[in-house]
Design a protein around this motif. Structure first.
Motif, PDB file in Angstrom:
ATOM      1  N   ILE A 230      61.507  58.941  14.470  1.00  0.00           N
ATOM      2  CA  ILE A 230      62.556  57.932  14.569  1.00  0.00           C
ATOM      3  C   ILE A 230      62.932  57.665  16.023  1.00  0.00           C
ATOM      4  CG2 ILE A 230      65.016  57.564  14.086  1.00  0.00           C
ATOM      5  CD1 ILE A 230      64.471  58.999  11.382  1.00  0.00           C
ATOM      6  N   VAL A 231      63.020  58.725  16.827  1.00  0.00           N
ATOM      7  CA  VAL A 231      63.404  58.557  18.234  1.00  0.00           C
ATOM      8  C   VAL A 231      62.345  57.776  19.007  1.00  0.00           C
ATOM      9  CG1 VAL A 231      63.803  59.779  20.407  1.00  0.00           C
ATOM     10  CG2 VAL A 231      64.918  60.569  18.312  1.00  0.00           C
ATOM     11  N   VAL A 232      61.067  58.134  18.839  1.00  0.00           N
ATOM     12  CA  VAL A 232      60.029  57.435  19.604  1.00  0.00           C
ATOM     13  C   VAL A 232      59.902  55.980  19.136  1.00  0.00           C
ATOM     14  CG1 VAL A 232      58.772  59.546  20.127  1.00  0.00           C
ATOM     15  CG2 VAL A 232      58.136  58.214  18.109  1.00  0.00           C
ATOM     16  N   SER A 233      60.115  55.719  17.862  1.00  0.00           N
ATOM     17  CA  SER A 233      60.108  54.342  17.381  1.00  0.00           C
ATOM     18  C   SER A 233      61.244  53.551  18.027  1.00  0.00           C
ATOM     19  CB  SER A 233      60.240  54.308  15.857  1.00  0.00           C
ATOM     20  OG  SER A 233      60.320  52.987  15.380  1.00  0.00           O
ATOM     21  N   GLY A 234      62.420  54.180  18.114  1.00  0.00           N
ATOM     22  CA  GLY A 234      63.546  53.528  18.774  1.00  0.00           C
ATOM     23  C   GLY A 234      63.281  53.256  20.246  1.00  0.00           C
ATOM     24  N   LEU A 235      62.578  54.170  20.914  1.00  0.00           N
ATOM     25  CA  LEU A 235      62.254  53.979  22.333  1.00  0.00           C
ATOM     26  C   LEU A 235      61.294  52.810  22.539  1.00  0.00           C
ATOM     27  CD1 LEU A 235      61.902  57.704  23.482  1.00  0.00           C
ATOM     28  CD2 LEU A 235      63.654  56.063  24.216  1.00  0.00           C
ATOM     29  N   VAL A 236      60.292  52.693  21.669  1.00  0.00           N
ATOM     30  CA  VAL A 236      59.366  51.563  21.776  1.00  0.00           C
ATOM     31  C   VAL A 236      60.095  50.256  21.458  1.00  0.00           C
ATOM     32  CG1 VAL A 236      57.243  50.531  20.877  1.00  0.00           C
ATOM     33  CG2 VAL A 236      57.356  52.989  21.264  1.00  0.00           C
ATOM     34  N   PHE A 237      60.974  50.292  20.461  1.00  0.00           N
ATOM     35  CA  PHE A 237      61.797  49.125  20.132  1.00  0.00           C
ATOM     36  C   PHE A 237      62.640  48.724  21.338  1.00  0.00           C
ATOM     37  CE2 PHE A 237      65.447  46.988  18.189  1.00  0.00           C
ATOM     38  CZ  PHE A 237      64.840  46.159  17.265  1.00  0.00           C
ATOM     39  N   TYR A 238      63.178  49.719  22.028  1.00  0.00           N
ATOM     40  CA  TYR A 238      63.967  49.482  23.249  1.00  0.00           C
ATOM     41  C   TYR A 238      63.093  48.880  24.348  1.00  0.00           C
ATOM     42  CZ  TYR A 238      66.335  50.886  27.603  1.00  0.00           C
ATOM     43  OH  TYR A 238      66.898  50.911  28.853  1.00  0.00           O
ATOM     44  N   MET A 239      61.868  49.359  24.461  1.00  0.00           N
ATOM     45  CA  MET A 239      60.950  48.857  25.477  1.00  0.00           C
ATOM     46  C   MET A 239      60.703  47.367  25.308  1.00  0.00           C
ATOM     47  SD  MET A 239      57.080  50.122  26.322  1.00  0.00           S
ATOM     48  CE  MET A 239      56.387  49.250  24.922  1.00  0.00           C
ATOM     49  N   LEU A 240      60.668  46.889  24.045  1.00  0.00           N
ATOM     50  CA  LEU A 240      60.447  45.469  23.797  1.00  0.00           C
ATOM     51  C   LEU A 240      61.548  44.603  24.387  1.00  0.00           C
ATOM     52  CD1 LEU A 240      59.232  45.235  20.098  1.00  0.00           C
ATOM     53  CD2 LEU A 240      57.883  45.218  22.173  1.00  0.00           C
ATOM     54  N   HIS A 241      62.737  45.169  24.525  1.00  0.00           N
ATOM     55  CA  HIS A 241      63.874  44.385  24.985  1.00  0.00           C
ATOM     56  C   HIS A 241      64.079  44.477  26.498  1.00  0.00           C
ATOM     57  CE1 HIS A 241      64.618  44.797  20.669  1.00  0.00           C
ATOM     58  NE2 HIS A 241      65.413  43.749  20.761  1.00  0.00           N
TER      59      HIS A 241
END
Length: 293
Positions: A230-241
């Motif tokens: 969940i954390v790494v998915s959130g980090l990649v999601f953050y990277m998109l922004h």
């Protein structure tokens, strides 16, 4: 161990257990590959680099842009045509290519977030929608550029589907030992005090199980492996922004990405988080439009 954990879905146990060093290594390699894939395509992170290190992010524009502009949607402005091209490329890179790849491997798409709606997911979506509205208003009010409810903006919302599929469905699934999302989460019986019943209704306040390795995480229906996913998915999601002008939107994308990844993990489906993401964009904008902000 609490007696109400005895009926825990065996598939849920099996899929989040078995955390061998080899499987951790494979997870890290997969994470690196997907992160690079996302960074190359979206290119926002690379565009933050000083020249000439950011020049590669514009490679696709001279290669595809002129051909697209000269052959399609000739009655639309050039910027609009490039925007439509962007949506098509996102859909192909984030959904079509991954789906073809999974099918060629004989994998079930439902194991990567394309599962059906379920009771827990609907409950979590309802709460996420309510929470998203004030945060969406905050994002809109802090935006340095005006947002309007145009046809192109509504079209851009459908781009959230491939985005969620790649970053929430596929990435979270591949970070787990068996490389697939677990079945919809087991929920302990809704019993106890009124507060506990409400929490159990939302799928939290769960007991320790044979799969648990931390009492606090078990309360949320997680263990260390699923938390990592969940954390790494959130980090990649953050990277998109990263690279967007609205700093509030960028800052909130990290906890927001982890929240939608959590919903996807617990419910076996990306379809529950997408309405909350749409609400975050549409409802606050409609409110501000109505009141002439």
């Amino acid at each position: 161990m609490n007696k109400d954990s005895n009926n825990l879905n065996s598939d849920y146990i099996d899929i989040t257990k078995n955390r061998s060093p080899y499987k951790w290594l494979v997870s890290i390699l997969i994470l690196t590959g997907i992160t690079v894939y996302v960074a190359i395509f979206w290119a926002r992170l690379a565009k933050l680099l000083p020249p000439p290190y950011n020049q590669w992010t514009f490679i696709y524009e001279p290669l595809i842009g002129p051909w697209w502009i000269n052959n399609f949607f000739l009655d639309l402005p050039e910027y609009t045509r490039l925007e439509i091209l962007w949506y098509i490329l996102c859909f192909i890179s984030s959904m079509v290519i991954p789906i073809i790849s999974l099918l060629l491997q004989g994998r079930k798409l439902t194991d990567f977030g394309l599962g059906m709606l379920n009771r827990l997911g609907i409950r979590l979506t309802s709460i996420a929608i309510i929470i998203s509205i004030p945060f969406g208003l905050w994002i809109q009010l802090e935006s340095p550029y005006p947002h309007r409810l145009t046809t192109m903006y509504v079209l851009s919302l459908f781009n959230k589907i491939p985005e969620h599929f790649l970053i929430l469905g596929i990435l979270v699934a591949l970070m787990l030992p068996h490389r697939r999302l677990p079945n919809p989460a087991y929920m302990a019986p809704i019993e106890g005090s009124r507060g506990k019943k409400i929490l159990r209704w939302l799928g939290i306040a769960q007991p320790m199980t044979i799969d648990s390795d931390n009492r606090a995480l078990a309360w949320f229906g997680l263990n260390w492996t699923s938390l990592f996913a969940i954390v790494v998915s959130g980090l990649v999601f953050y990277m998109l922004h990263l690279g967007r002008a609205n700093h509030v939107e960028v800052a909130l994308s990290l906890p927001g990405g982890m929240l939608v990844a959590y919903i996807t993990f617990r419910t076996h489906s990306i379809w529950h988080a997408i309405p909350a993401h749409w609400t975050l964009n549409l409802v606050p904008m409609a409110i501000l439009h109505y009141y002439k902000f």
